[in-house]
Design a protein around this motif. Sequence first.
Motif, PDB file in Angstrom:
ATOM      1  N   THR A 104      -3.835  -0.345  10.684  1.00 22.71           N
ATOM      2  CA  THR A 104      -5.016  -1.084  11.139  1.00 22.71           C
ATOM      3  C   THR A 104      -6.015  -1.398  10.029  1.00 22.71           C
ATOM      4  O   THR A 104      -7.036  -2.031  10.289  1.00 22.71           O
ATOM      5  N   HIS A 105      -5.744  -0.939   8.816  1.00 22.20           N
ATOM      6  CA  HIS A 105      -6.659  -1.177   7.699  1.00 22.20           C
ATOM      7  C   HIS A 105      -5.891  -1.715   6.493  1.00 22.20           C
ATOM      8  O   HIS A 105      -4.693  -1.448   6.355  1.00 22.20           O
ATOM      9  N   PRO A 106      -6.570  -2.436   5.612  1.00 22.95           N
ATOM     10  CA  PRO A 106      -5.923  -2.808   4.351  1.00 22.95           C
ATOM     11  C   PRO A 106      -5.517  -1.547   3.590  1.00 22.95           C
ATOM     12  O   PRO A 106      -6.093  -0.471   3.796  1.00 22.95           O
ATOM     13  N   ALA A 107      -4.546  -1.656   2.702  1.00 23.91           N
ATOM     14  CA  ALA A 107      -4.091  -0.508   1.924  1.00 23.91           C
ATOM     15  C   ALA A 107      -5.262   0.082   1.133  1.00 23.91           C
ATOM     16  O   ALA A 107      -6.116  -0.653   0.633  1.00 23.91           O
ATOM     17  N   PRO A 108      -5.326   1.416   1.015  1.00 24.81           N
ATOM     18  CA  PRO A 108      -6.436   2.042   0.281  1.00 24.81           C
ATOM     19  C   PRO A 108      -6.621   1.486  -1.121  1.00 24.81           C
ATOM     20  O   PRO A 108      -7.753   1.292  -1.573  1.00 24.81           O
ATOM     21  N   GLY A 109      -5.507   1.217  -1.819  1.00 27.71           N
ATOM     22  CA  GLY A 109      -5.618   0.672  -3.171  1.00 27.71           C
ATOM     23  C   GLY A 109      -6.285  -0.688  -3.188  1.00 27.71           C
ATOM     24  O   GLY A 109      -7.107  -0.985  -4.074  1.00 27.71           O
ATOM     25  N   GLU A 110      -5.950  -1.522  -2.207  1.00 24.55           N
ATOM     26  CA  GLU A 110      -6.567  -2.846  -2.109  1.00 24.55           C
ATOM     27  C   GLU A 110      -8.053  -2.726  -1.801  1.00 24.55           C
ATOM     28  O   GLU A 110      -8.880  -3.477  -2.344  1.00 24.55           O
ATOM     29  N   ARG A 111      -8.406  -1.778  -0.952  1.00 27.38           N
ATOM     30  CA  ARG A 111      -9.817  -1.565  -0.628  1.00 27.38           C
ATOM     31  C   ARG A 111     -10.584  -1.081  -1.856  1.00 27.38           C
ATOM     32  O   ARG A 111     -11.720  -1.510  -2.114  1.00 27.38           O
ATOM     33  N   LEU A 112      -9.973  -0.184  -2.615  1.00 27.82           N
ATOM     34  CA  LEU A 112     -10.627   0.322  -3.822  1.00 27.82           C
ATOM     35  C   LEU A 112     -10.838  -0.801  -4.841  1.00 27.82           C
ATOM     36  O   LEU A 112     -11.913  -0.916  -5.441  1.00 27.82           O
ATOM     37  N   ASP A 113      -9.824  -1.633  -5.032  1.00 27.36           N
ATOM     38  CA  ASP A 113      -9.939  -2.737  -5.988  1.00 27.36           C
ATOM     39  C   ASP A 113     -11.018  -3.726  -5.563  1.00 27.36           C
ATOM     40  O   ASP A 113     -11.817  -4.197  -6.386  1.00 27.36           O
ATOM     41  N   ARG A 137      -4.579  -2.264  16.801  1.00 30.67           N
ATOM     42  CA  ARG A 137      -4.215  -3.488  16.089  1.00 30.67           C
ATOM     43  C   ARG A 137      -5.062  -3.697  14.845  1.00 30.67           C
ATOM     44  O   ARG A 137      -4.599  -4.243  13.850  1.00 30.67           O
ATOM     45  N   GLY A 138      -6.316  -3.292  14.915  1.00 28.03           N
ATOM     46  CA  GLY A 138      -7.190  -3.413  13.764  1.00 28.03           C
ATOM     47  C   GLY A 138      -7.989  -4.706  13.728  1.00 28.03           C
ATOM     48  O   GLY A 138      -7.726  -5.653  14.471  1.00 28.03           O
ATOM     49  N   LEU A 139      -8.978  -4.734  12.849  1.00 30.20           N
ATOM     50  CA  LEU A 139      -9.842  -5.895  12.650  1.00 30.20           C
ATOM     51  C   LEU A 139      -9.289  -6.770  11.529  1.00 30.20           C
ATOM     52  O   LEU A 139      -8.315  -6.417  10.854  1.00 30.20           O
ATOM     53  N   ASP A 140      -9.935  -7.893  11.311  1.00 32.67           N
ATOM     54  CA  ASP A 140      -9.582  -8.735  10.174  1.00 32.67           C
ATOM     55  C   ASP A 140      -9.896  -7.994   8.869  1.00 32.67           C
ATOM     56  O   ASP A 140     -10.834  -7.185   8.807  1.00 32.67           O
ATOM     57  N   LYS A 141      -9.119  -8.305   7.838  1.00 34.99           N
ATOM     58  CA  LYS A 141      -9.357  -7.677   6.539  1.00 34.99           C
ATOM     59  C   LYS A 141     -10.789  -7.889   6.067  1.00 34.99           C
ATOM     60  O   LYS A 141     -11.417  -6.995   5.501  1.00 34.99           O
ATOM     61  N   GLY A 142     -11.291  -9.083   6.287  1.00 36.21           N
ATOM     62  CA  GLY A 142     -12.641  -9.392   5.832  1.00 36.21           C
ATOM     63  C   GLY A 142     -13.678  -8.464   6.436  1.00 36.21           C
ATOM     64  O   GLY A 142     -14.647  -8.083   5.756  1.00 36.21           O
ATOM     65  N   ASP A 143     -13.491  -8.083   7.703  1.00 31.81           N
ATOM     66  CA  ASP A 143     -14.416  -7.158   8.350  1.00 31.81           C
ATOM     67  C   ASP A 143     -14.361  -5.787   7.684  1.00 31.81           C
ATOM     68  O   ASP A 143     -15.392  -5.128   7.481  1.00 31.81           O
TER      69      ASP A 143
END
Length: 279
Positions: free
Chosen positions: A239-248, A188-194
């Motif tokens: 389970t993770h934010p999109a790689p592009g969003e993480r990079l930004d 399911r994954g963690l919260d985006k903030g985590d």
Amino acid sequence: MSRVAFLIALLVAAPAQAQFKLPDLNINKLIDTAKGVVKATHEIDEPEEIAIGRDVAARLLGAAPLMSDMRVQRYVNNVGRWLASQSERPDLPWRFGVMEASQVNAFAVPGGTIFITRGLLEKMHSEAELAGVLSHEIVHVVRKHHLKAIQKGALTHLSADAAGAALTSVNSEARGKLISFGTEMYSRGLDKGDEFEADRLGVVIAARGGYDTYGLPAVLQTLQGMNAKDSAVALMFKTHPAPGERLDTLAAKMQPVLDAYSSQPQLRERFAVETKTSR
């Protein structure tokens, strides 16, 4: 005083006549329930955290065993333990392992156990990239992201008494339910903030360890170039934010740090030598 502690104090101190006027109110049951909530919401100490993590790790390894290549396992452990020594919790019993799985993923387990899959290892090109991923997972453990999610799930899915027992008693019946929930959490994954926090602080740990801080962004760029519908990355993308969003997000928060430590080693050659039997 917390609300739960206040409730217990109030119930215990209630005068006899007040109890007599409420014949349908089971005071003892209310006290026991309140105590169960206290057990379920108390700060989980380190031995309890390690015990929970050991149970969860066993479940994960039941789904995908470790690679049999001990040379690769030793190498990943050496890199991981060095990085963990740069964290705020260096004294945990840190263990790192490579799972025999073609999927691209990594898992941080409470108490200091971290797994990456063979599929993810094969997508990397340097030790700095490995360090970036391991540092991200180390932050999850240091900040107790999964542990807090498991505790929250216990309160949601179990009664207060059962949740308290599951968190503190290894042999309780509720413990199995708790560990099952904890294992399912990885789908399911963690919260985006985590996840964003793990990216941000993971870069700091990698820098402390002497690695090029662009290791993690390089892995995220590799993931960004993959088809999200590919079964190898489907769970990672779910389970993770999109790689592009993480990079930004990483660039917005950590660009000065990324640039300041980008001249540190990538160690491509050593990575190629140490992992060549798995590639």
